[in-house]
Scaffold this motif. Structure first.
Motif, PDB file in Angstrom:
ATOM      1  N   TRP A  72      58.755  78.468  37.453  1.00 33.50           N
ATOM      2  CA  TRP A  72      59.334  77.890  38.392  1.00 33.50           C
ATOM      3  C   TRP A  72      59.159  76.401  38.281  1.00 33.50           C
ATOM      4  O   TRP A  72      58.301  75.897  37.863  1.00 33.50           O
ATOM      5  N   ARG A  73      60.582  75.639  38.852  1.00 36.64           N
ATOM      6  CA  ARG A  73      60.229  74.379  39.304  1.00 36.64           C
ATOM      7  C   ARG A  73      59.727  74.120  40.763  1.00 36.64           C
ATOM      8  O   ARG A  73      60.687  74.824  41.569  1.00 36.64           O
ATOM      9  N   VAL A  74      59.033  73.426  41.081  1.00 41.60           N
ATOM     10  CA  VAL A  74      58.570  73.221  42.378  1.00 41.60           C
ATOM     11  C   VAL A  74      58.808  71.761  43.083  1.00 41.60           C
ATOM     12  O   VAL A  74      58.345  70.763  42.699  1.00 41.60           O
ATOM     13  N   GLY A  75      59.479  71.800  44.165  1.00 41.75           N
ATOM     14  CA  GLY A  75      59.529  70.625  44.996  1.00 41.75           C
ATOM     15  C   GLY A  75      59.161  70.885  46.119  1.00 41.75           C
ATOM     16  O   GLY A  75      58.917  71.764  46.984  1.00 41.75           O
ATOM     17  N   LEU A  76      58.016  69.906  46.751  1.00 42.54           N
ATOM     18  CA  LEU A  76      57.159  69.735  47.979  1.00 42.54           C
ATOM     19  C   LEU A  76      57.960  68.915  48.794  1.00 42.54           C
ATOM     20  O   LEU A  76      57.834  67.646  48.547  1.00 42.54           O
ATOM     21  N   GLY A  77      58.171  69.322  50.098  1.00 43.94           N
ATOM     22  CA  GLY A  77      58.929  68.132  51.071  1.00 43.94           C
ATOM     23  C   GLY A  77      57.916  68.036  52.175  1.00 43.94           C
ATOM     24  O   GLY A  77      57.318  69.049  52.621  1.00 43.94           O
ATOM     25  N   ILE A  78      57.706  67.052  52.618  1.00 39.11           N
ATOM     26  CA  ILE A  78      56.492  66.730  53.710  1.00 39.11           C
ATOM     27  C   ILE A  78      57.093  65.984  54.860  1.00 39.11           C
ATOM     28  O   ILE A  78      57.925  64.892  54.512  1.00 39.11           O
ATOM     29  N   GLY A  79      57.067  66.224  55.954  1.00 35.48           N
ATOM     30  CA  GLY A  79      57.664  65.586  57.240  1.00 35.48           C
ATOM     31  C   GLY A  79      58.008  66.442  58.305  1.00 35.48           C
ATOM     32  O   GLY A  79      57.660  67.472  58.346  1.00 35.48           O
ATOM     33  N   PRO A  80      58.914  65.966  59.226  1.00 37.22           N
ATOM     34  CA  PRO A  80      59.214  66.666  60.333  1.00 37.22           C
ATOM     35  C   PRO A  80      60.377  67.928  60.084  1.00 37.22           C
ATOM     36  O   PRO A  80      61.100  67.928  59.294  1.00 37.22           O
ATOM     37  N   VAL A  81      60.091  69.160  60.790  1.00 42.46           N
ATOM     38  CA  VAL A  81      60.790  70.306  60.968  1.00 42.46           C
ATOM     39  C   VAL A  81      61.143  70.418  62.407  1.00 42.46           C
ATOM     40  O   VAL A  81      60.413  70.160  63.318  1.00 42.46           O
ATOM     41  N   GLU A  82      62.469  70.759  62.505  1.00 42.27           N
ATOM     42  CA  GLU A  82      62.925  70.936  64.020  1.00 42.27           C
ATOM     43  C   GLU A  82      62.322  72.114  64.519  1.00 42.27           C
ATOM     44  O   GLU A  82      62.104  73.224  63.993  1.00 42.27           O
ATOM     45  N   THR A  83      62.034  71.965  65.876  1.00 45.14           N
ATOM     46  CA  THR A  83      61.538  73.074  66.443  1.00 45.14           C
ATOM     47  C   THR A  83      62.133  73.286  67.571  1.00 45.14           C
ATOM     48  O   THR A  83      62.943  72.519  68.451  1.00 45.14           O
ATOM     49  N   PRO A  84      62.297  74.610  68.321  1.00 46.39           N
ATOM     50  CA  PRO A  84      61.450  75.910  68.093  1.00 46.39           C
ATOM     51  C   PRO A  84      61.993  76.484  66.553  1.00 46.39           C
ATOM     52  O   PRO A  84      63.177  76.123  66.233  1.00 46.39           O
ATOM     53  N   LEU A  85      61.079  77.022  65.705  1.00 47.02           N
ATOM     54  CA  LEU A  85      61.561  77.513  64.525  1.00 47.02           C
ATOM     55  C   LEU A  85      62.329  78.726  64.671  1.00 47.02           C
ATOM     56  O   LEU A  85      62.332  79.487  65.684  1.00 47.02           O
ATOM     57  N   PRO A  86      63.381  78.966  64.038  1.00 46.04           N
ATOM     58  CA  PRO A  86      64.103  79.984  63.918  1.00 46.04           C
ATOM     59  C   PRO A  86      63.406  81.429  63.179  1.00 46.04           C
ATOM     60  O   PRO A  86      62.131  81.271  63.038  1.00 46.04           O
ATOM     61  N   ALA A  87      63.791  82.604  63.319  1.00 43.00           N
ATOM     62  CA  ALA A  87      63.346  83.659  63.063  1.00 43.00           C
ATOM     63  C   ALA A  87      63.198  83.624  61.464  1.00 43.00           C
ATOM     64  O   ALA A  87      62.103  84.441  60.642  1.00 43.00           O
ATOM     65  N   ASP A  88      63.995  83.045  60.566  1.00 43.40           N
ATOM     66  CA  ASP A  88      63.805  82.957  59.256  1.00 43.40           C
ATOM     67  C   ASP A  88      63.746  81.470  58.549  1.00 43.40           C
ATOM     68  O   ASP A  88      64.345  80.606  59.179  1.00 43.40           O
ATOM     69  N   THR A  89      63.134  81.519  57.477  1.00 46.83           N
ATOM     70  CA  THR A  89      62.822  80.164  56.982  1.00 46.83           C
ATOM     71  C   THR A  89      64.073  79.490  56.426  1.00 46.83           C
ATOM     72  O   THR A  89      64.536  78.302  56.747  1.00 46.83           O
ATOM     73  N   ARG A  90      65.264  80.385  55.853  1.00 41.24           N
ATOM     74  CA  ARG A  90      66.321  79.734  55.411  1.00 41.24           C
ATOM     75  C   ARG A  90      67.282  79.165  56.686  1.00 41.24           C
ATOM     76  O   ARG A  90      68.127  78.330  56.305  1.00 41.24           O
TER      77      ARG A  90
END
Length: 216
Positions: A72-90
């Motif tokens: 695997w190639r892996v990317g890490l993003g750090i920072g804000p995520v919109e809430t409320p979270l949905p049911a699925d990560t995608r």
């Protein structure tokens, strides 16, 4: 409303010529996170997988587990995520997801197959050092590492492996096991600090934390 989090996006290496490993990766991510995911990990597009967590230690363990496989190639993003979270990560959104997308693209051009976006570059530099150490570790070194990670003392691990304590000590030194064990708590602290300070919306590819050097 937004919540600072870690997004891990992983893209399978040479997917056109290898079996689809996404389901295996999803199980690996769940195991590495040990219940610390904000949502179940998801397959997003094709053979790509994605995970979301608000715990620095979980983010680090996921990254290391995926990269250890070499698949695997892996990317890490750090920072804000919109809430409320949905049911699925995608279905989740926010600057951290954009940062992770930029990072996984950058990872394709890095020798460690890892890139971080959303910090001042410290996460990238320190994780590159740990990944370089791990890349030199032999199968025998990993065997000892896994036993010690499972809680065995080095002497007891030597008995399990059928080698002398002196041989185990030499193997541990060559494998950098003590350095690895000391580095991970420090890296977790750096990740947590980056999460508290990050604003990935202001970062673009080529900024600190989204470096692109070396060839895959």
């Amino acid at each position: 409303m937004r919540l600072d989090m870690f997004v891990i996006t992983a893209d399978q290496v040479d997917s056109r010529h290898r079996a689809d490993l996404a389901d295996e990766a999803l199980s690996l991510v769940s195991s590495a996170a040990e219940g610390r995911l904000a949502l179940p990990p998801d397959r997003t597009a094709g053979d790509e997988v994605q995970a979301l967590t608000d715990e620095a230690g979980a983010a680090l363990e996921i990254v290391l587990a995926l990269l250890r496989t070499g698949s695997w190639r892996v990317g890490l993003g750090i920072g804000p995520v919109e809430t409320p979270l949905p049911a699925d990560t995608r279905a989740a959104r926010g600057p951290a997801f954009i940062a992770a997308r930029d990072a996984v693209e950058s990872a394709k051009r890095r020798p460690t197959r890892f890139s971080a976006a959303g910090d001042d570059g410290a996460v990238q530099a320190l994780l590159d050092l740990l990944l370089a150490l791990r890349d030199r570790r032999t199968a025998e070194g990993w065997e000892l590492f896994d036993l010690m990670e499972a809680g065995l003392r080095q002497q007891d691990a030597a008995g399990r492996l059928g080698i002398t304590p002196q041989a185990a000590s030499r193997r541990a030194l060559a494998a950098g096991i003590r350095l690895d064990q000391a580095a991970r708590p420090a890296l977790t602290a750096v990740l947590a600090a980056a999460d508290a300070a990050a604003d990935p919306a202001t970062r673009a590819p080529g900024s600190p934390g989204v470096g692109v050097d070396g060839e895959d």
